[in-house]
Structures are given as C-alpha cells and as structure tokens.
Design a protein around this motif. Sequence first.
Motif, mmCIF file in Angstrom:
data_model
loop_
_atom_site.group_PDB
_atom_site.id
_atom_site.type_symbol
_atom_site.label_atom_id
_atom_site.label_comp_id
_atom_site.label_asym_id
_atom_site.label_seq_id
_atom_site.Cartn_x
_atom_site.Cartn_y
_atom_site.Cartn_z
ATOM 1 N N LEU A 143 0.827 -1.202 0.000
ATOM 2 C CA LEU A 143 0.000 0.000 0.000
ATOM 3 C C LEU A 143 0.869 1.262 0.000
ATOM 4 C CD1 LEU A 143 -2.808 1.361 0.261
ATOM 5 C CD2 LEU A 143 -2.549 1.144 2.745
ATOM 6 N N SER A 144 1.917 1.270 0.795
ATOM 7 C CA SER A 144 2.795 2.448 0.843
ATOM 8 C C SER A 144 3.444 2.697 -0.507
ATOM 9 C CB SER A 144 3.855 2.277 1.936
ATOM 10 O OG SER A 144 4.820 1.301 1.581
ATOM 11 N N HIS A 145 3.785 1.615 -1.229
ATOM 12 C CA HIS A 145 4.356 1.779 -2.556
ATOM 13 C C HIS A 145 3.315 2.349 -3.526
ATOM 14 C CE1 HIS A 145 7.629 -1.474 -1.646
ATOM 15 N NE2 HIS A 145 7.896 -0.294 -1.118
ATOM 16 N N MET A 146 2.084 1.873 -3.435
ATOM 17 C CA MET A 146 1.011 2.422 -4.265
ATOM 18 C C MET A 146 0.817 3.911 -3.994
ATOM 19 S SD MET A 146 -1.970 -0.493 -3.990
ATOM 20 C CE MET A 146 -3.171 0.668 -4.633
ATOM 21 N N LEU A 147 0.758 4.263 -2.724
ATOM 22 C CA LEU A 147 0.509 5.657 -2.347
ATOM 23 C C LEU A 147 1.644 6.573 -2.777
ATOM 24 C CD1 LEU A 147 -1.025 5.109 1.202
ATOM 25 C CD2 LEU A 147 -2.237 5.662 -0.919
ATOM 26 N N GLY A 148 2.855 6.036 -2.859
ATOM 27 C CA GLY A 148 3.964 6.827 -3.368
ATOM 28 C C GLY A 148 3.890 7.034 -4.868
ATOM 29 N N MET A 149 3.346 6.050 -5.591
ATOM 30 C CA MET A 149 3.255 6.124 -7.044
ATOM 31 C C MET A 149 2.102 7.000 -7.519
ATOM 32 S SD MET A 149 3.929 2.048 -7.687
ATOM 33 C CE MET A 149 3.730 2.030 -9.470
ATOM 34 N N LEU A 150 0.996 6.995 -6.794
ATOM 35 C CA LEU A 150 -0.223 7.644 -7.288
ATOM 36 C C LEU A 150 -0.084 9.151 -7.539
ATOM 37 C CD1 LEU A 150 -2.924 5.622 -5.345
ATOM 38 C CD2 LEU A 150 -2.726 5.850 -7.828
ATOM 39 N N PRO A 151 0.545 9.925 -6.648
ATOM 40 C CA PRO A 151 0.687 11.354 -6.963
ATOM 41 C C PRO A 151 1.470 11.616 -8.248
ATOM 42 C CG PRO A 151 1.071 10.972 -4.628
ATOM 43 C CD PRO A 151 1.019 9.625 -5.279
ATOM 44 N N VAL A 152 2.444 10.751 -8.541
ATOM 45 C CA VAL A 152 3.197 10.901 -9.787
ATOM 46 C C VAL A 152 2.284 10.665 -10.989
ATOM 47 C CG1 VAL A 152 5.222 10.109 -11.086
ATOM 48 C CG2 VAL A 152 5.271 10.107 -8.591
ATOM 49 N N LEU A 153 1.236 9.857 -10.783
ATOM 50 C CA LEU A 153 0.265 9.574 -11.842
ATOM 51 C C LEU A 153 -0.892 10.571 -11.831
ATOM 52 C CD1 LEU A 153 0.162 5.680 -11.447
ATOM 53 C CD2 LEU A 153 1.531 7.044 -13.041
ATOM 54 N N GLY A 154 -0.778 11.596 -11.008
ATOM 55 C CA GLY A 154 -1.791 12.642 -10.987
ATOM 56 C C GLY A 154 -2.975 12.376 -10.093
ATOM 57 N N VAL A 155 -2.842 11.426 -9.165
ATOM 58 C CA VAL A 155 -3.942 11.091 -8.255
ATOM 59 C C VAL A 155 -3.550 11.496 -6.845
ATOM 60 C CG1 VAL A 155 -5.410 9.247 -7.343
ATOM 61 C CG2 VAL A 155 -4.611 9.147 -9.721
ATOM 62 N N HIS A 156 -4.290 12.452 -6.272
ATOM 63 C CA HIS A 156 -3.970 12.989 -4.949
ATOM 64 C C HIS A 156 -5.076 12.716 -3.932
ATOM 65 C CE1 HIS A 156 -0.572 15.214 -6.706
ATOM 66 N NE2 HIS A 156 -1.382 15.428 -7.724
ATOM 67 N N ALA A 157 -5.996 11.822 -4.279
ATOM 68 C CA ALA A 157 -7.182 11.604 -3.451
ATOM 69 C C ALA A 157 -6.874 11.028 -2.076
ATOM 70 C CB ALA A 157 -8.146 10.660 -4.176
ATOM 71 N N PHE A 158 -5.728 10.375 -1.916
ATOM 72 C CA PHE A 158 -5.431 9.671 -0.663
ATOM 73 C C PHE A 158 -4.415 10.404 0.202
ATOM 74 C CE2 PHE A 158 -6.251 6.740 -4.177
ATOM 75 C CZ PHE A 158 -7.421 6.142 -3.726
ATOM 76 N N GLU A 159 -3.910 11.526 -0.268
ATOM 77 C CA GLU A 159 -2.832 12.213 0.435
ATOM 78 C C GLU A 159 -3.331 12.911 1.686
ATOM 79 O OE1 GLU A 159 0.416 14.172 -1.978
ATOM 80 O OE2 GLU A 159 -1.207 14.122 -3.436
ATOM 81 N N GLN A 160 -2.661 12.661 2.782
ATOM 82 C CA GLN A 160 -2.909 13.376 4.018
ATOM 83 C C GLN A 160 -2.009 14.605 4.055
ATOM 84 O OE1 GLN A 160 -5.308 12.251 6.330
ATOM 85 N NE2 GLN A 160 -5.766 10.828 4.669
ATOM 86 N N VAL A 161 -2.460 15.632 4.715
ATOM 87 C CA VAL A 161 -1.676 16.859 4.804
ATOM 88 C C VAL A 161 -0.410 16.597 5.607
ATOM 89 C CG1 VAL A 161 -1.626 19.214 5.691
ATOM 90 C CG2 VAL A 161 -3.689 18.318 4.609
ATOM 91 N N LYS A 162 0.734 17.047 5.068
ATOM 92 C CA LYS A 162 2.011 16.927 5.765
ATOM 93 C C LYS A 162 2.482 18.324 6.126
ATOM 94 C CE LYS A 162 3.042 13.007 2.801
ATOM 95 N NZ LYS A 162 3.741 12.633 1.571
ATOM 96 N N ARG A 163 2.295 18.688 7.370
ATOM 97 C CA ARG A 163 2.778 20.004 7.781
ATOM 98 C C ARG A 163 4.299 19.984 7.821
ATOM 99 N NH1 ARG A 163 -0.707 23.037 12.406
ATOM 100 N NH2 ARG A 163 -2.790 22.310 11.828
ATOM 101 N N PRO A 164 4.934 21.065 7.393
ATOM 102 C CA PRO A 164 6.389 21.113 7.466
ATOM 103 C C PRO A 164 6.874 21.123 8.899
ATOM 104 C CG PRO A 164 5.510 23.191 6.657
ATOM 105 C CD PRO A 164 4.355 22.244 6.791
ATOM 106 N N PHE A 165 8.100 20.636 9.086
ATOM 107 C CA PHE A 165 8.718 20.610 10.407
ATOM 108 C C PHE A 165 8.852 22.017 10.954
ATOM 109 C CE2 PHE A 165 12.523 21.071 13.001
ATOM 110 C CZ PHE A 165 12.306 20.119 13.961
ATOM 111 N N THR A 166 8.460 22.211 12.195
ATOM 112 C CA THR A 166 8.645 23.499 12.843
ATOM 113 C C THR A 166 9.369 23.292 14.158
ATOM 114 O OG1 THR A 166 6.505 23.365 13.941
ATOM 115 C CG2 THR A 166 6.571 24.507 11.833
ATOM 116 N N GLU A 167 10.243 24.203 14.490
ATOM 117 C CA GLU A 167 11.063 24.068 15.683
ATOM 118 C C GLU A 167 10.220 23.991 16.943
ATOM 119 O OE1 GLU A 167 14.462 26.635 18.057
ATOM 120 O OE2 GLU A 167 14.165 26.942 15.923
#
Length: 305
Positions: A150-174
């Motif tokens: 599943l993690s491999h699929m989720l890594g591939m999908l945005p490259v294929l233009g599919v963002h439906a499963f992406e969770q928000v990743k807040r940038p690191f803050t001190e």
Amino acid sequence: MSAPFSLRIFVADGDPDGLRIVERFNASARAVVFPRALLPQVKARPELQQTGVYLLLGPRPDGEGELLYVGEGDPILPRLQDHQSKKDFWTRAIGFVAVGGLLNKAHVQFLEARLIALARAAKRVPLDNGNFPGEPTLSEADRADMEVFLSHMLGMLPVLGVHAFEQVKRPFTETAAQLSTAGTFTEAPDAHEQPAAAELYCSGKGFRARGNDAAQGFVVFAGSEVSAAAGASLTGSVERLRKDLLAAGVLKIDGGIHRFAQDYVFSSPSTAASVVLGRSANGRIEWKDAQGRTLRALQEAEAAT
C-alpha cells in the motif's frame, strides 16, 4: 518525509496519453494506466488477468473536480468490463497488481478497504462507492506485506496525478518538534524532514485563517475560521467547493462560526483565500506572514536569494 525512489514508466503503445505500465524500482507493485476508450485494446494485457485493486477516475456530474471509485477484482478485467456498461463517469483507470501475481482475494479486499478509508479521511475527492467495506482478517505477516504494498502504491499515485489519498504533511517546525513547553531541546528533526515554512494568515471581519504554501498545494490549518457569507464576486466553482467542504465535514459551523475541522489542501493559494474570504481573491496578496509580508513578496525574496 519518505525516502527518494525511482519509477519506470513504459509507454506501451508509443502514445503518452495511452497505455502506460508503471513500476517502482525494487518493489512488487505494478500499475496499468489507460484511458477508458482503450479498454477493448488493453483487455488482453496479462496484468488485467491478475488479482488486483483498481481506481476509476472521471469528472463529477457538475463538472467541478473529479470523482473516484475504488474496487478490487479477482481478476481485474471482468470488473472493468462490468463498469464499462454500468458506470458512465469514469474516463481513466489505474489497476495495481503484484509482479509475479502474488496477490490473493483477501489481499486486494484489504487494499480496497484501506484505500477507501484513506480517501474518506482525506476528503479531497468524492467517492462513487456505495459501500465502505471493512478490512478482512489477515495473518500478521500478510498484513505487514500489504501495508508495504500500500505504501508503494501511495507513493506512485501522486506521480500519476492522483492525490485523493494524500494526508496533509505540515512542514517541520522548531516549536512543534524540537522544543518542549519549558523550551528545552527534546528531539532533532529527521534528515529528510521538510524545513520550516512561514505560517501565513488570511483574515476578515471576525474571522482569521492560518496556513502555509507547501509542495502538495496550499494548506489551510484546522481551526481556521472563514467568512460565513459568500460575496457577489465569488465564482460558482468556489461557492460549490465551500458547500462541498461543509457537506464533507471539512468545514463545520460552531456557534455561527464556520471553522475548518481538519487541515485541508487546496490547489492554489487563491482558491484557499477565496474559500476563506467568501469572495474572489488573489491568494498571493491575501495570505501574509506575521510581519504583514504577502506570499508574493516572500516568494519573490526567496527567488532572489
């Protein structure tokens, strides 16, 4: 942040918009990507004769954004042929199988359930699925293997233009990850962690939103308040988006105040600002940092540096 990886994309018929076979280096996941019109030609592909999970994507009935269907097949092809006659919305399909045909029915039922759950949590693309299946019982080893797949699929999908499963990743803050409430050092950032990004603000009379510009899009943070009223300049598409966010529970009304219940990614700063302000807006001007500098000024300064 995940480790870097490579994809091999094979354009099987010489047409970049046609059939593509996508593989991740040193992984078992293989994707078959094609437009609906090519189903008669690609149905002989060996991948579609295997057990796998698939996505159908196409425009929503109102024409605003995409609609998604997640399914599984043992094998995939009969399910796609059934959808060819029964589902009108989809214009492209992506099927995932394992190299060597190592997936079984329980595996793909697990993947289907997890993908649907992720899409429902992200709320980025509405689902055409009428049922939301639970996860089947898998052995500890099989479950671990499927989580990796599943993690491999989720890594591939945005490259294929599919963002439906992406969770928000807040940038690191001190302040969030390095300092405790007492101000002492607690944890060093990961070597691949995103650098801190400026927190930006967009406000009007009686409301204020917080967010930042990220690789995924423009992120508006949970707890941000938005205008309850929609102005005359608000475009129909953004007005529908506001209604969709309310219907999905991304926006909630609390004591008459419209507030984000979760972090949410917009396609652009301007769309985010228009939703927040309830009117047409240029996000590069409306989003400002704590010193009052606009996103445009910040981006221009970074480019100059």
